[in-house]
Design a protein around this motif. Structure first.
Motif, PDB file in Angstrom:
ATOM      1  N   ALA A 145      -6.032   1.139   7.855  1.00 47.75           N
ATOM      2  CA  ALA A 145      -4.781   1.266   7.112  1.00 47.75           C
ATOM      3  C   ALA A 145      -4.986   0.982   5.629  1.00 47.75           C
ATOM      4  O   ALA A 145      -4.403   1.650   4.765  1.00 47.75           O
ATOM      5  N   PHE A 146      -5.795  -0.026   5.310  1.00 47.52           N
ATOM      6  CA  PHE A 146      -6.052  -0.350   3.910  1.00 47.52           C
ATOM      7  C   PHE A 146      -6.709   0.830   3.189  1.00 47.52           C
ATOM      8  O   PHE A 146      -6.369   1.131   2.037  1.00 47.52           O
ATOM      9  N   LYS A 147      -7.641   1.489   3.864  1.00 49.05           N
ATOM     10  CA  LYS A 147      -8.327   2.627   3.249  1.00 49.05           C
ATOM     11  C   LYS A 147      -7.426   3.857   3.182  1.00 49.05           C
ATOM     12  O   LYS A 147      -7.355   4.535   2.152  1.00 49.05           O
ATOM     13  N   ALA A 148      -6.753   4.145   4.285  1.00 52.63           N
ATOM     14  CA  ALA A 148      -5.938   5.353   4.349  1.00 52.63           C
ATOM     15  C   ALA A 148      -4.779   5.325   3.359  1.00 52.63           C
ATOM     16  O   ALA A 148      -4.343   6.372   2.873  1.00 52.63           O
ATOM     17  N   ASN A 149      -4.289   4.135   3.068  1.00 53.16           N
ATOM     18  CA  ASN A 149      -3.139   4.011   2.170  1.00 53.16           C
ATOM     19  C   ASN A 149      -3.532   3.475   0.789  1.00 53.16           C
ATOM     20  O   ASN A 149      -2.682   2.974   0.053  1.00 53.16           O
ATOM     21  N   TYR A 150      -4.808   3.640   0.456  1.00 53.33           N
ATOM     22  CA  TYR A 150      -5.306   3.123  -0.824  1.00 53.33           C
ATOM     23  C   TYR A 150      -4.486   3.645  -2.004  1.00 53.33           C
ATOM     24  O   TYR A 150      -4.084   2.888  -2.890  1.00 53.33           O
ATOM     25  N   ASP A 151      -4.214   4.944  -2.019  1.00 50.98           N
ATOM     26  CA  ASP A 151      -3.483   5.530  -3.146  1.00 50.98           C
ATOM     27  C   ASP A 151      -2.047   5.024  -3.240  1.00 50.98           C
ATOM     28  O   ASP A 151      -1.417   5.136  -4.293  1.00 50.98           O
ATOM     29  N   GLU A 152      -1.537   4.480  -2.149  1.00 51.81           N
ATOM     30  CA  GLU A 152      -0.166   3.978  -2.152  1.00 51.81           C
ATOM     31  C   GLU A 152      -0.078   2.592  -2.788  1.00 51.81           C
ATOM     32  O   GLU A 152       0.855   2.316  -3.552  1.00 51.81           O
ATOM     33  N   TRP A 153      -1.035   1.712  -2.476  1.00 51.48           N
ATOM     34  CA  TRP A 153      -0.949   0.355  -3.019  1.00 51.48           C
ATOM     35  C   TRP A 153      -1.799   0.162  -4.277  1.00 51.48           C
ATOM     36  O   TRP A 153      -1.466  -0.670  -5.134  1.00 51.48           O
ATOM     37  N   ALA A 154      -2.892   0.922  -4.420  1.00 50.85           N
ATOM     38  CA  ALA A 154      -3.756   0.806  -5.601  1.00 50.85           C
ATOM     39  C   ALA A 154      -3.433   1.946  -6.558  1.00 50.85           C
ATOM     40  O   ALA A 154      -4.213   2.887  -6.720  1.00 50.85           O
ATOM     41  N   PRO A 180      -6.764  -5.497 -17.028  1.00 47.97           N
ATOM     42  CA  PRO A 180      -6.323  -5.048 -15.694  1.00 47.97           C
ATOM     43  C   PRO A 180      -6.910  -3.681 -15.360  1.00 47.97           C
ATOM     44  O   PRO A 180      -6.912  -2.766 -16.189  1.00 47.97           O
ATOM     45  N   SER A 181      -7.413  -3.547 -14.160  1.00 47.81           N
ATOM     46  CA  SER A 181      -7.916  -2.256 -13.685  1.00 47.81           C
ATOM     47  C   SER A 181      -7.798  -2.221 -12.180  1.00 47.81           C
ATOM     48  O   SER A 181      -7.840  -3.263 -11.520  1.00 47.81           O
ATOM     49  N   LEU A 182      -7.662  -1.032 -11.651  1.00 51.81           N
ATOM     50  CA  LEU A 182      -7.507  -0.878 -10.208  1.00 51.81           C
ATOM     51  C   LEU A 182      -8.843  -1.087  -9.505  1.00 51.81           C
ATOM     52  O   LEU A 182      -9.865  -0.518  -9.924  1.00 51.81           O
ATOM     53  N   PRO A 183      -8.871  -1.880  -8.443  1.00 49.47           N
ATOM     54  CA  PRO A 183     -10.119  -2.082  -7.698  1.00 49.47           C
ATOM     55  C   PRO A 183     -10.490  -0.837  -6.896  1.00 49.47           C
ATOM     56  O   PRO A 183      -9.622  -0.045  -6.510  1.00 49.47           O
ATOM     57  N   GLU A 184     -11.758  -0.659  -6.650  1.00 52.38           N
ATOM     58  CA  GLU A 184     -12.226   0.479  -5.862  1.00 52.38           C
ATOM     59  C   GLU A 184     -11.936   0.259  -4.384  1.00 52.38           C
ATOM     60  O   GLU A 184     -11.760  -0.885  -3.938  1.00 52.38           O
ATOM     61  N   PRO A 185     -11.882   1.346  -3.599  1.00 55.09           N
ATOM     62  CA  PRO A 185     -11.748   1.171  -2.141  1.00 55.09           C
ATOM     63  C   PRO A 185     -12.918   0.366  -1.586  1.00 55.09           C
ATOM     64  O   PRO A 185     -14.031   0.402  -2.131  1.00 55.09           O
TER      65      PRO A 185
END
Length: 508
Positions: A298-307, A340-345
């Motif tokens: 779920a964390f990977k599949a929804n990466y674009d939603e939370w990150a 601030p920067s978005l973390p990678e998957p």
């Protein structure tokens, strides 16, 4: 002290701490010592008073005096007992699934290195929980007299969501609280704050037990807000120090990415993952998948939603509050000099590296089993309620509103509001309110909710009328009206409306 006054005090003390950090630390240390002096002084005073009374009775050689002293002792002994009970109060240790060294060799190796490098105390036990969080807890086995055991509490979701380097930063941050970069005194105050918070909450919970407990709770309620404010400011300083330790141990980049990921993913887990999980109860008698076993995917599949940038911008705009000693994300990153920067998957999680082979899956299965045991009954009841309600909505909606009774209209409006929203409930409520035989307070409450959902302020008038017609609806009506006005018009307007709806005796 109300919340606004407490916040004002904290902000003022923060200015003092920035102006002279060393002097402020000394002041907080003195206040912490004063808390002990109050308790030990109360105990010593009561014991001394009792000893003097006994000695006086013995020396008087009078039966009547002895009887009076005995009665006085019957009054003093419970006081002494209550003070002793407060001082020796055994607080509950943290709960979680104990993790053995063989199950997480890499994690324990990191803890050993932190112990060696930072010269802090050893971790007595590691506990795995179902939270998206990690924390250090020092449990005082003998109340304020100490006897500390150090617990590292790590949520399995956190292990599944973080990289190994980010997890190292988190462990260093938490372990840093045990060390105190400004010496043992600061670390001691940090521990005492947590202890006294638990102590205060426990005393408040038992205040209704007897007059003596109520008196102690009353005295603490006057002292504790000031103690809490001073130690809150110092505890926030310690968060910056712990972040500095994390940066030293894991590097600025890993710590910064961990802070951002922890904020964004933690919010997503609480606000999206779990609500969506429970939404399945509306459609299936059993979960289509178990939560902990599915988290990694779920964390990977929804990466674009939370990150995503909007989530990061929202997190960056959040200010520091006074309900959590942790500073806001912006101030924490500024303090370590990181942008601030978005973390990678995450391709390889901390759980993959720090847990032994197969242990991650084992923990997922254990937590999933515990979760289902705790939620199976509620899940089944929800599924049956939704199934029956949807069928009932179909039955009632198949008939013209004019042919439905008042009771049926009320039922349809209530179910429509719950499952279809305000737009579906509105015509049904309006039909009921036109019917003779009113008032209909529940319908008025629903109509008020419909109007507020449309942004129509007149809804608060219908909420007020519902509360007047049925006192049982007062709490819901007042809460909904207050929340709407708080969001739309501010605290002053919300408080004014609340006072116009809730009787003084209820407000008190």
């Amino acid at each position: 002290m109300d919340h606004k006054a407490f916040e004002h005090l904290v902000r003022r003390l923060e200015l003092d701490s920035h102006a002279s950090p060393a002097a402020f630390r000394r002041k907080v240390f003195a206040i912490s010592i004063a808390a002990y002096v109050l308790l030990f002084g109360a105990l010593a005073g009561l014991v001394a008073l009792f000893a003097v009374a006994v000695q006086w009775a013995v020396e008087s050689h009078r039966t009547f005096t002895t009887i009076k002293v005995g009665l006085f002792g019957l009054f003093l002994l419970p006081l002494i007992f209550v003070v002793l009970r407060v001082m020796l109060m055994r607080l509950d240790p943290p709960t979680g699934r104990p993790l053995e060294r063989a199950e997480a060799p890499k994690l324990f190796e990191i803890l050993d290195k932190l112990h060696s490098k930072l010269k802090g105390p050893r971790i007595d036990q590691v506990l795995v929980t179902d939270d998206y969080n990690a924390a250090i807890c020092q449990h005082a086995r003998f109340g304020i007299l100490g006897g500390y055991r150090n617990y590292l509490i790590v949520g399995l979701p956190y292990l599944l969501g973080a990289t190994p380097k980010e997890m190292l930063a988190t462990l260093a941050h938490e372990y840093g609280h045990l060390c105190g970069n400004h010496g043992k005194a600061a670390a001691w105050v940090y521990r005492q704050r947590r202890l006294f918070v638990n102590l205060y909450e426990h005393v408040e919970d038992t205040a209704d037990g007897n007059v003596i407990s109520a008196a102690i709770a009353g005295a603490l309620s006057r002292f504790f807000p000031y103690y809490s404010a001073y130690t809150f400011v110092l505890a926030r300083q310690e968060e910056y120090e712990a972040d500095s330790t994390a940066t030293e141990m894991a590097g600025r980049t890993a710590n910064a990415h961990g802070l951002v990921r922890g904020h964004l993913l933690g919010n997503w887990v609480a606000r999206t993952f779990w609500p969506k999980m429970y939404e399945h109860a509306d459609r299936a008698e059993k979960p289509p998948f178990m939560p902990f076993a599915s988290m990694r995917m779920a964390f990977k599949a929804n990466y674009d939603e939370w990150a995503c940038k909007p989530a990061l911008d929202a997190a960056w705009a959040e200010p520091s509050g006074v309900d959590d000693t942790h500073p806001c994300l912006r101030e924490r990153l500024d303090a370590i000099g990181a942008a601030p920067s978005l973390p990678e998957p995450v391709d390889v999680s901390a759980a993959d590296v720090m847990l032994a082979s197969g242990v991650g899956k084992k923990l997922e299965a254990e937590l999933d089993k515990q979760w289902w045991q705790a939620n199976a009954r509620g899940w089944t009841e929800r599924y049956r309620h939704v199934t029956r309600s949807q069928a009932r909505i179909g039955e009632l909606s198949a008939q013209p509103l004019a042919k439905l009774s008042v009771v049926e209209l009320q039922e349809l409006a209530t179910l429509g509001m719950e499952f279809q929203g305000p737009a579906a409930a509105k015509p049904v409520v309006m039909e009921q309110l036109k019917r003779p035989g009113g008032p209909y307070p529940k319908a008025a409450l629903l109509y008020g909710r419909v109007l507020l959902a449309e942004g129509n302020r007149n809804g608060v008038d219908h909420l007020r009328q519902a509360a007047l017609d049925d006192p049982n609806l007062l709490n819901e009506a007042a809460q909904r009206g207050y929340q709407y006005l708080l969001e739309k018009e501010g605290e002053d307007s919300a408080n004014l409306w609340w006072s116009s709806v809730v009787p003084e005796e209820e407000a008190a």
